[in-house]
Design a protein around this motif. Structure first.
Motif, PDB file in Angstrom:
ATOM      1  N   MET A   1      13.168 -19.393  13.382  1.00  0.00           N
ATOM      2  CA  MET A   1      13.121 -18.355  12.378  1.00  0.00           C
ATOM      3  C   MET A   1      14.549 -18.016  11.945  1.00  0.00           C
ATOM      4  N   LYS A   2      14.740 -17.905  10.646  1.00  0.00           N
ATOM      5  CA  LYS A   2      16.060 -17.633  10.092  1.00  0.00           C
ATOM      6  C   LYS A   2      16.409 -16.162  10.270  1.00  0.00           C
ATOM      7  N   ARG A   3      17.620 -15.938  10.748  1.00  0.00           N
ATOM      8  CA  ARG A   3      18.081 -14.566  10.958  1.00  0.00           C
ATOM      9  C   ARG A   3      18.649 -14.008   9.652  1.00  0.00           C
ATOM     10  N   ILE A   4      18.220 -12.824   9.290  1.00  0.00           N
ATOM     11  CA  ILE A   4      18.697 -12.167   8.082  1.00  0.00           C
ATOM     12  C   ILE A   4      19.936 -11.350   8.428  1.00  0.00           C
ATOM     13  N   THR A   5      21.022 -11.607   7.685  1.00  0.00           N
ATOM     14  CA  THR A   5      22.265 -10.877   7.886  1.00  0.00           C
ATOM     15  C   THR A   5      22.571 -10.108   6.614  1.00  0.00           C
ATOM     16  N   PRO A   6      22.157  -8.856   6.549  1.00  0.00           N
ATOM     17  CA  PRO A   6      22.416  -8.091   5.323  1.00  0.00           C
ATOM     18  C   PRO A   6      23.902  -7.833   5.129  1.00  0.00           C
TER      19      PRO A   6
ATOM     20  N   VAL B   1      31.570 -18.778   2.274  1.00  0.00           N
ATOM     21  CA  VAL B   1      30.969 -19.781   1.403  1.00  0.00           C
ATOM     22  C   VAL B   1      31.425 -21.165   1.875  1.00  0.00           C
ATOM     23  N   PRO B   2      30.500 -22.138   1.961  1.00  0.00           N
ATOM     24  CA  PRO B   2      30.866 -23.464   2.465  1.00  0.00           C
ATOM     25  C   PRO B   2      31.797 -24.226   1.516  1.00  0.00           C
ATOM     26  N   GLY B   3      32.505 -25.198   2.085  1.00  0.00           N
ATOM     27  CA  GLY B   3      33.496 -25.962   1.358  1.00  0.00           C
ATOM     28  C   GLY B   3      32.990 -26.619   0.084  1.00  0.00           C
ATOM     29  N   ARG B   4      31.784 -27.126   0.102  1.00  0.00           N
ATOM     30  CA  ARG B   4      31.239 -27.792  -1.094  1.00  0.00           C
ATOM     31  C   ARG B   4      31.139 -26.811  -2.264  1.00  0.00           C
TER      32      ARG B   4
ATOM     33  N   LEU C   1      24.997 -16.120  -1.165  1.00  0.00           N
ATOM     34  CA  LEU C   1      24.686 -14.925  -0.379  1.00  0.00           C
ATOM     35  C   LEU C   1      23.183 -14.726  -0.263  1.00  0.00           C
ATOM     36  N   GLU C   2      22.471 -14.906  -1.365  1.00  0.00           N
ATOM     37  CA  GLU C   2      21.010 -14.738  -1.336  1.00  0.00           C
ATOM     38  C   GLU C   2      20.349 -15.744  -0.404  1.00  0.00           C
ATOM     39  N   GLU C   3      20.790 -16.991  -0.473  1.00  0.00           N
ATOM     40  CA  GLU C   3      20.127 -18.052   0.280  1.00  0.00           C
ATOM     41  C   GLU C   3      20.494 -18.079   1.759  1.00  0.00           C
ATOM     42  N   SER C   4      21.704 -17.686   2.102  1.00  0.00           N
ATOM     43  CA  SER C   4      22.123 -17.877   3.469  1.00  0.00           C
ATOM     44  C   SER C   4      22.356 -16.587   4.247  1.00  0.00           C
TER      45      SER C   4
ATOM     46  N   SER D   1      16.605 -12.153   0.072  1.00  0.00           N
ATOM     47  CA  SER D   1      16.475 -10.920  -0.676  1.00  0.00           C
ATOM     48  C   SER D   1      17.626 -10.811  -1.666  1.00  0.00           C
ATOM     49  N   PRO D   2      17.363 -10.342  -2.868  1.00  0.00           N
ATOM     50  CA  PRO D   2      18.382 -10.387  -3.907  1.00  0.00           C
ATOM     51  C   PRO D   2      19.575  -9.478  -3.635  1.00  0.00           C
ATOM     52  N   VAL D   3      20.757 -10.005  -3.988  1.00  0.00           N
ATOM     53  CA  VAL D   3      21.971  -9.195  -3.938  1.00  0.00           C
ATOM     54  C   VAL D   3      22.437  -8.905  -5.350  1.00  0.00           C
ATOM     55  N   ILE D   4      21.762  -9.509  -6.319  1.00  0.00           N
ATOM     56  CA  ILE D   4      22.150  -9.326  -7.723  1.00  0.00           C
ATOM     57  C   ILE D   4      21.481  -8.054  -8.219  1.00  0.00           C
ATOM     58  N   ASP D   5      22.296  -7.047  -8.542  1.00  0.00           N
ATOM     59  CA  ASP D   5      21.782  -5.806  -9.070  1.00  0.00           C
ATOM     60  C   ASP D   5      21.601  -5.958 -10.574  1.00  0.00           C
ATOM     61  N   VAL D   6      20.394  -5.702 -11.060  1.00  0.00           N
ATOM     62  CA  VAL D   6      20.124  -5.859 -12.491  1.00  0.00           C
ATOM     63  C   VAL D   6      20.179  -4.523 -13.173  1.00  0.00           C
TER      64      VAL D   6
END
Length: 130
Positions: free
Chosen positions: A1-6, A71-74, A117-120, A125-130
């Motif tokens: 299970m993926k750990r969520i890091t807010p 953020v990863p090197g790629r 940030l959203e994916e990893s 959960s979205p970080v983009i505030d609309v």
């Protein structure tokens, strides 16, 4: 299970500052009667070479902050390429000024950061505030 890091409050504030810088550099102004937006990158870029180098340094600040988020090197490589295209193409007289308005490297890089940030970090959960 993926750990969520807010995001921490400090990280959220840093992300918001990066959003504001990106808007200032790429989208702060609008050509009246059109949907065309431009920022300081387009204005300062009118000064040959020096203007593009100056705004490129601000663009690299956004990349540096992405690195500090983990953020990863790629993805960082893609961000650096966006900035290099903006700086090099923007240095070409006249055509480069149009490129500064159209390319919007900072907006592209901010979207790459937010997507990562959203994916990893936040587990979808979205970080983009609309």
């Amino acid at each position: 299970m993926k750990r969520i890091t807010p995001l921490t409050p400090a990280e959220r504030a840093r992300l918001e500052r990066l959003r504001a810088l990106s808007r200032l550099l790429d989208e702060a102004f609008r050509v009246p009667g059109t949907r065309i937006r431009f920022g300081l990158d387009g204005l300062v870029g009118l000064v040959p070479v020096l203007g593009d180098i100056t705004t490129g340094l601000f663009s690299f600040y956004i990349v540096r902050q992405a690195v500090s988020f983990g953020v990863p090197g790629r993805t960082v490589s893609r961000m650096i390429l966006n900035v290099l295209v903006d700086v090099v193409a923007g240095s070409v007289p006249l055509a480069g000024d149009a490129m500064d308005v159209l390319w919007k490297a900072n907006r592209k890089n901010l979207k790459l950061l937010e997507k990562w940030l959203e994916e990893s970090r936040v587990g979808g959960s979205p970080v983009i505030d609309v």
